[in-house]
Every structure is written in structure tokens, then in C-alpha cells.
Design a protein around this motif. Sequence first.
Motif, PDB file in Angstrom:
ATOM      1  N   LEU A  43      69.152  51.033  46.508  1.00 51.36           N
ATOM      2  CA  LEU A  43      68.793  49.688  46.059  1.00 51.36           C
ATOM      3  C   LEU A  43      70.033  48.934  45.607  1.00 51.36           C
ATOM      4  O   LEU A  43      70.904  49.501  44.951  1.00 51.36           O
ATOM      5  N   PRO A  44      70.143  47.629  45.919  1.00 52.55           N
ATOM      6  CA  PRO A  44      71.218  46.806  45.351  1.00 52.55           C
ATOM      7  C   PRO A  44      71.110  46.785  43.834  1.00 52.55           C
ATOM      8  O   PRO A  44      70.010  46.815  43.273  1.00 52.55           O
ATOM      9  N   VAL A  45      72.247  46.721  43.160  1.00 51.48           N
ATOM     10  CA  VAL A  45      72.293  46.848  41.705  1.00 51.48           C
ATOM     11  C   VAL A  45      71.406  45.824  41.013  1.00 51.48           C
ATOM     12  O   VAL A  45      70.597  46.169  40.134  1.00 51.48           O
ATOM     13  N   TRP A  46      71.533  44.558  41.370  1.00 50.89           N
ATOM     14  CA  TRP A  46      70.759  43.515  40.683  1.00 50.89           C
ATOM     15  C   TRP A  46      69.262  43.677  40.926  1.00 50.89           C
ATOM     16  O   TRP A  46      68.447  43.459  40.029  1.00 50.89           O
ATOM     17  N   HIS A  47      68.882  44.053  42.141  1.00 51.49           N
ATOM     18  CA  HIS A  47      67.463  44.267  42.444  1.00 51.49           C
ATOM     19  C   HIS A  47      66.924  45.440  41.628  1.00 51.49           C
ATOM     20  O   HIS A  47      65.823  45.372  41.065  1.00 51.49           O
ATOM     21  N   PHE A  48      67.683  46.514  41.592  1.00 54.14           N
ATOM     22  CA  PHE A  48      67.272  47.710  40.858  1.00 54.14           C
ATOM     23  C   PHE A  48      67.083  47.400  39.380  1.00 54.14           C
ATOM     24  O   PHE A  48      66.063  47.734  38.776  1.00 54.14           O
ATOM     25  N   ARG A  49      68.056  46.729  38.787  1.00 56.27           N
ATOM     26  CA  ARG A  49      67.958  46.439  37.364  1.00 56.27           C
ATOM     27  C   ARG A  49      66.882  45.401  37.061  1.00 56.27           C
ATOM     28  O   ARG A  49      66.235  45.444  36.006  1.00 56.27           O
ATOM     29  N   ALA A  50      66.671  44.450  37.937  1.00 49.89           N
ATOM     30  CA  ALA A  50      65.588  43.487  37.730  1.00 49.89           C
ATOM     31  C   ALA A  50      64.243  44.208  37.697  1.00 49.89           C
ATOM     32  O   ALA A  50      63.382  43.902  36.848  1.00 49.89           O
ATOM     33  N   ALA A  51      64.065  45.173  38.596  1.00 48.09           N
ATOM     34  CA  ALA A  51      62.822  45.944  38.622  1.00 48.09           C
ATOM     35  C   ALA A  51      62.670  46.775  37.352  1.00 48.09           C
ATOM     36  O   ALA A  51      61.588  46.822  36.744  1.00 48.09           O
ATOM     37  N   CYS A  52      63.755  47.446  36.928  1.00 48.86           N
ATOM     38  CA  CYS A  52      63.714  48.259  35.705  1.00 48.86           C
ATOM     39  C   CYS A  52      63.319  47.420  34.496  1.00 48.86           C
ATOM     40  O   CYS A  52      62.415  47.784  33.724  1.00 48.86           O
ATOM     41  N   LEU A  53      64.001  46.303  34.333  1.00 44.14           N
ATOM     42  CA  LEU A  53      63.782  45.479  33.149  1.00 44.14           C
ATOM     43  C   LEU A  53      62.399  44.830  33.150  1.00 44.14           C
ATOM     44  O   LEU A  53      61.744  44.739  32.102  1.00 44.14           O
ATOM     45  N   THR A  54      61.942  44.379  34.308  1.00 45.12           N
ATOM     46  CA  THR A  54      60.620  43.738  34.384  1.00 45.12           C
ATOM     47  C   THR A  54      59.518  44.724  34.055  1.00 45.12           C
ATOM     48  O   THR A  54      58.617  44.438  33.243  1.00 45.12           O
ATOM     49  N   PHE A  55      59.564  45.906  34.674  1.00 49.78           N
ATOM     50  CA  PHE A  55      58.540  46.918  34.390  1.00 49.78           C
ATOM     51  C   PHE A  55      58.597  47.332  32.929  1.00 49.78           C
ATOM     52  O   PHE A  55      57.567  47.460  32.258  1.00 49.78           O
ATOM     53  N   GLY A  56      59.812  47.567  32.428  1.00 50.18           N
ATOM     54  CA  GLY A  56      59.952  47.974  31.042  1.00 50.18           C
ATOM     55  C   GLY A  56      59.406  46.931  30.074  1.00 50.18           C
ATOM     56  O   GLY A  56      58.738  47.271  29.097  1.00 50.18           O
ATOM     57  N   ALA A  57      59.687  45.665  30.354  1.00 49.50           N
ATOM     58  CA  ALA A  57      59.219  44.592  29.476  1.00 49.50           C
ATOM     59  C   ALA A  57      57.698  44.511  29.458  1.00 49.50           C
ATOM     60  O   ALA A  57      57.076  44.457  28.388  1.00 49.50           O
ATOM     61  N   LEU A  58      57.092  44.495  30.628  1.00 51.29           N
ATOM     62  CA  LEU A  58      55.638  44.357  30.708  1.00 51.29           C
ATOM     63  C   LEU A  58      54.927  45.551  30.084  1.00 51.29           C
ATOM     64  O   LEU A  58      53.931  45.398  29.378  1.00 51.29           O
ATOM     65  N   THR A  59      55.448  46.747  30.335  1.00 43.11           N
ATOM     66  CA  THR A  59      54.835  47.947  29.770  1.00 43.11           C
ATOM     67  C   THR A  59      54.953  47.964  28.255  1.00 43.11           C
ATOM     68  O   THR A  59      53.983  48.248  27.545  1.00 43.11           O
ATOM     69  N   THR A  60      56.137  47.656  27.747  1.00 40.64           N
ATOM     70  CA  THR A  60      56.365  47.701  26.305  1.00 40.64           C
ATOM     71  C   THR A  60      55.536  46.654  25.569  1.00 40.64           C
ATOM     72  O   THR A  60      54.927  46.930  24.527  1.00 40.64           O
ATOM     73  N   LEU A  61      55.473  45.438  26.106  1.00 38.74           N
ATOM     74  CA  LEU A  61      54.673  44.396  25.466  1.00 38.74           C
ATOM     75  C   LEU A  61      53.186  44.718  25.540  1.00 38.74           C
ATOM     76  O   LEU A  61      52.425  44.428  24.601  1.00 38.74           O
ATOM     77  N   PHE A  62      52.751  45.315  26.646  1.00 39.76           N
ATOM     78  CA  PHE A  62      51.348  45.725  26.768  1.00 39.76           C
ATOM     79  C   PHE A  62      51.000  46.769  25.710  1.00 39.76           C
ATOM     80  O   PHE A  62      49.972  46.666  25.026  1.00 39.76           O
TER      81      PHE A  62
END
Length: 313
Positions: A43-62
Motif C-alpha cells: 500500500l502507498p504510505v498515505w493511503h495506508f495511514r489514512a486507512a489506519c487513522l480513519t478506522f482507529g478514529a471511528l472505532t475509538t469514538l464508537f
Amino acid sequence: MSAVGQQSRSRFETPAIGYGLLLALGLCWGVNWPAMKLAVEVLPVWHFRAACLTFGALTTLFLARVYGARLRVPRKEILPLIICACFNMVGWQLLTAYGLTLMDAGRASIIAFTMPLWASLLSILLLNERLTATRVAGLALGLSGLAALLMPEMRAILAAPYGVLAILSAAMSWALGTVLTKRFSWSVSAATLSGWQLLTAALVVSVGALTWQSDAAWAESWSTGQLIGVIYAITIAIAFGHWAWFQIVRIFPAPVAAIGTMLVPLVGVFSGGLLLGEHIGPAELLALVLVISGLFCVLVLPGLRRERGLPKN
């Protein structure tokens, strides 16, 4: 309570819980280093990190919402939150991912966890904390352990200076973010604070991905290991790891929290050897003894001294 929050300490913010979280976090983030190495291969670095951060944010806030935490952040805390997110999340996430494209996971984890040194120094300047004798001893032992891992690989590390620079910058970014998190006052829970920082960073990195890597292609074929690495890094490591880290920062002073994370590079080195075939030798075993001794000085010895009625020193 410390400057991280004005709320009274709950039953989930005790030293016993903190020690358990430090162990779990060490294992979780340690295994994440070879997982990230596998992920950035496909995975390209920015794509990989965008996916990590988005999933982490939604899961943590949920999870924060499920457990009754207030999600609204007061207006006066928004700017501090954005500042902390830039160092804690954006800088750390991007720089470590780029570093891993240039060097082995085990070596990268060693350099990244010079972070406690920078956090300890910054806490003196920004938090007016003092380093006690036990903290100094723990820090010295832990950094000696990292040095024992680092020195035998110096030639290989110097052969990839940009990787070293990226990882070292990531360590400094996370250290500053950690100390700033302690410096500012928060009225929100650890989960809410973590979730909004992750979401802030996700927005920044997603814009970067669309701007600078919009045409970057994913690898066409993935091995089973690479698939597992991507899933682990995007889900378990990011969602649980960052929630646990902010909870630890609430419980312990910044130097203690930072030194405790020295378990991570050890797990990173050994899991890198197990999963990626990276070299493990006498230096790694020596580092294990030194770092465990450092953790004992910081996490166990003060408690034993208190039980005997002695000064914490």
C-alpha cells in the motif's frame, strides 16, 4: 489529578490498570512493526495511514459513545487537540511508515523508541517535572538496552540515513505530542481525546493522499502475510493501541509512561525475527535484560519503596 484532565480518577485509571495496559500495549505495538513493514510493501504510505487513522478514529469514538463518554469537545480545547494530533498522530504515523519503506522493522523500532529520552527532556522544560533517581536509572538502563541493539547494526543503519532520519523525527514528534497532551487541560475522557485526535489526523492524511498520492497504485498481488499485516495494522494496533496509550498518559507521569513503552522495540525486534526472518543475536538478549531492568526501576521499585514507607526517590 494531572493536567491531562480535571476529572476525578476512576476505577479504570489506577496504577494496576496502567501496568496491565503497558504490557498489552508493548505486545500490541511491538507486533505492529513487522505488520506495518508488510503493509507498506503493498500500500502507498498515505493511503495506508489514512486507512489506519480513519478506522482507529471511528472505532475509538464508537467505543467511547458505547461506554457513555461525552464526545463533544469544548471550544477552548479544540486548538490544543489539533496541535497534539499533528505531533502525536500525523507526524508519527507518516514518518514511521516512510521509514519502514527504507529499513528493517526491528531496526526502525529501536530508533523510534529513543522517544522516552526526548519525552523526559521535554517534560523538564514544559511540565516542570523532575527526574528522580529511579527514573534516571530506568531511563539509563532502557537507553543502554536500545544502544546494545543499535550499535551492532550501525553500518546497516548508516547505509539508510533517510530511513533513520524519518524514524528519529517520528520519535521526536511523538515525544512532543505526549508532553503537550500532559501540559494541556482536558475535560473529555481518554477515549474521546484519542478518537478526536485520530479523526483530525485522518482528515489531514486523507487530504494528503488525494493531493500527493492520488495516482498511486496498490500492489496487484498480496501474500497471506501482507494481508494479515494490513488488517492488523489498520484494526487492532491503531484502535486499541492509541486508546491504551492515552489512558496510560492519564495514569502515569510522562517520563514513566514513555519509559514503559520501551517494551515495544523488544517485541518489535523479536516479532520481526519470527515473522520476517530478521536477525536476532546476543545484542538482542542483552537489550532484553537491560530494558526489563529499566522497567523494574520505573514501574516496580517505587511501589515497593512506598509499601516499606520509604521515599519514592
